[in-house]
Design a protein around this motif. Structure first.
Motif, short mmCIF file in Angstrom:
data_model
loop_
_atom_site.label_atom_id
_atom_site.label_comp_id
_atom_site.label_asym_id
_atom_site.label_seq_id
_atom_site.Cartn_x
_atom_site.Cartn_y
_atom_site.Cartn_z
N LYS A 193 0.77 -1.16 -0.03
CA LYS A 193 -0.15 0.06 0.02
C LYS A 193 0.83 1.25 -0.03
CE LYS A 193 -3.62 2.79 1.00
NZ LYS A 193 -4.20 3.49 -0.05
N LYS A 194 1.70 1.37 0.88
CA LYS A 194 2.74 2.46 1.10
C LYS A 194 3.40 2.81 -0.37
CE LYS A 194 6.74 4.20 3.63
NZ LYS A 194 7.80 3.78 4.82
N TYR A 195 3.94 1.55 -0.95
CA TYR A 195 4.76 2.10 -2.34
C TYR A 195 4.12 1.69 -3.60
CZ TYR A 195 8.55 2.15 0.89
OH TYR A 195 9.55 2.54 1.99
N GLY A 196 2.74 1.31 -3.51
CA GLY A 196 1.82 1.34 -4.79
C GLY A 196 1.90 0.00 -5.56
N SER A 222 -6.17 -7.57 6.25
CA SER A 222 -6.23 -6.16 6.74
C SER A 222 -7.09 -5.50 5.72
CB SER A 222 -4.79 -5.69 6.87
OG SER A 222 -4.18 -5.32 5.57
N PRO A 223 -7.48 -4.09 5.93
CA PRO A 223 -8.05 -3.32 4.76
C PRO A 223 -7.00 -3.20 3.55
CG PRO A 223 -8.64 -2.53 7.03
CD PRO A 223 -7.70 -3.73 7.20
N GLU A 224 -5.74 -2.98 4.24
CA GLU A 224 -4.75 -2.68 3.02
C GLU A 224 -4.54 -3.79 2.21
OE1 GLU A 224 -3.81 -0.06 6.57
OE2 GLU A 224 -4.24 -2.14 6.46
N ALA A 225 -4.61 -5.02 2.58
CA ALA A 225 -4.56 -6.15 1.84
C ALA A 225 -5.73 -6.39 0.97
CB ALA A 225 -4.41 -7.58 2.86
#
Length: 395
Positions: A193-196, A222-225
């Motif tokens: 998520k952080k690095y797109g 997780s929501p990011e996953a």
């Protein structure tokens, strides 16, 4: 003895099975015991065979759609088996997991883009990436002599410095057989998520968890996953029906899903045959008892492999899998070159295993053993290897 006979010897020669009918093409000789390609020698669940037979007996094989019951069988399985809630609009058919990886690479990346893999890992990850003119970036797993772990610090360096567009995650991991923990998967998701980075998660071995261990779908941790992931799975390894070519793709994030699913639809990549839908539905709705019994049988076979290797092949180390019917063998204690190791297995013991180096340079000195066969076959193969090694040592 349970309800199903996994000790039954079934001759697969002449059936078109790659495992036995393609030995000469891949190993240069056909007098080998096939313990390589990842399908099993067990008879498929009678429920699947009955469902297919009923349909085959109908005299017309015309165009067929995918009924709602087909989709319900998949989402019901994921909820029941993995506690993962997937909505109908979040899932589509894919004509094979490797093809799904290729389709995702072609849709979400451009020529020259970088794709991260984690060797030693399933070799089509590299082949499909490079074959589509993308650049592979390796984030090798770390082996401590007993088990593997993910190099998360190295992964962040790659994400930060190499700017990859995609990562192909193997969860559970093939060939080392590890199920990644929730903490590890959450960290992968955070970094992606952080690095797109878009993460394609190959979860084809998810249903083959051993010793009561749970599988953690990457998109569920997780929501990011859920935001960064494309998940690929199938009943093929689970129920030994790879020849039916039935797989599925789940994408939770509509920003990824809607354009990708539309592209799959207009190119008819999402159109299953009736053989695929009928086989899949029968497997997921009527095959669970077969699967549970088969996994218990595999656990017993692993115990025998460990016992025989410890007694007769003490310089080989068995890496016990947490999932699947594939066993990673550390053969470096034999002190052979990799070419010598292959000659030992193929030309001396007459066994066809997957060469560890095909999974990356990190697999050199290892071999992947498919134990999805009757135990008598696995015992015979290990005894043949012990005899072959003794003859080499005596030369």
């Amino acid at each position: 003895m349970g309800k199903y006979n996994f000790d039954q010897l079934i001759d697969r020669h002449g059936s078109g099975a790659m495992k036995v009918d393609s030995l000469n093409e891949f190993f240069g000789r056909d007098d080998l015991l096939g313990l390589w390609i990842a399908d099993m020698d067990f008879a498929v669940s009678p429920r699947i065979r009955e469902a297919l037979s009923r349909r085959i007996e109908h005299p017309v094989y015309g165009y067929a759609g995918a009924p709602q019951s087909y989709w319900d069988s998949i989402t019901g399985w994921l909820a029941r088996r993995h506690n993962w809630n997937v909505k109908r609009e979040e899932i589509t058919y894919i004509p094979g997991v490797v093809k799904g990886i290729a389709l995702a690479i072609n849709f979400f990346t451009q020529r020259g883009d970088k794709v991260v893999i984690q060797p030693p890992v399933y070799h089509p990850f590299r082949m499909v990436t490079e074959g589509n003119d993308r650049v592979v970036v390796n984030n090798p797993l770390i082996f401590d002599g007993e088990s593997y772990r993910m190099d998360l610090e190295g992964l962040e360096r790659i994400f930060r410095d190499e700017h990859p567009k995609m990562m192909i995650l193997c969860n559970p991991h093939n060939p080392v057989g590890i199920q990644w923990s929730v903490d590890v998967l959450q960290e992968v998701a955070r970094l992606a998520k952080k690095y797109g980075v878009t993460v394609v998660s190959d979860e084809i071995h998810a249903d083959l968890m051993l010793y009561g261990k749970p599988h953690f779908p990457f998109a569920s941790v997780s929501p990011e996953a859920a935001e960064v992931s494309i998940t690929l799975g199938a009943p093929s390894k689970t129920f030994n029906i790879a020849g039916l070519v039935s797989s599925w793709c789940v994408v939770k994030n509509p920003k990824l899903r809607e354009p990708f699913f539309h592209w799959l639809m207009v190119n008819e990549f999402d159109a299953p045959t009736f053989i695929a839908t009928i086989g899949t539905e029968a497997a997921y709705t009527q095959g669970e008892d077969w699967l549970d019994e088969m996994l218990e049988y595999i656990e017993g076979t692993i115990a025998e492999v460990e016992e025989i290797v410890a007694e007769k092949l003490p310089d080989i180390k068995v890496i016990r899998p947490e999932a699947s019917f594939l066993v990673w063998l550390d053969c470096r204690g034999l002190c052979m070159s990799h070419d010598e190791l292959i000659k030992l297995f193929v030309n001396k013991a007459h066994l066809a295993l997957n060469d560890g180096a095909m999974f990356g340079a990190e697999g050199s000195g290892f071999m992947r053993l498919n134990i999805g066969s009757p135990r008598s076959v696995i015992r015979y193969s290990l005894e043949s290897l012990a005899d072959a090694l003794a003859s080499v040592c005596a030369e």
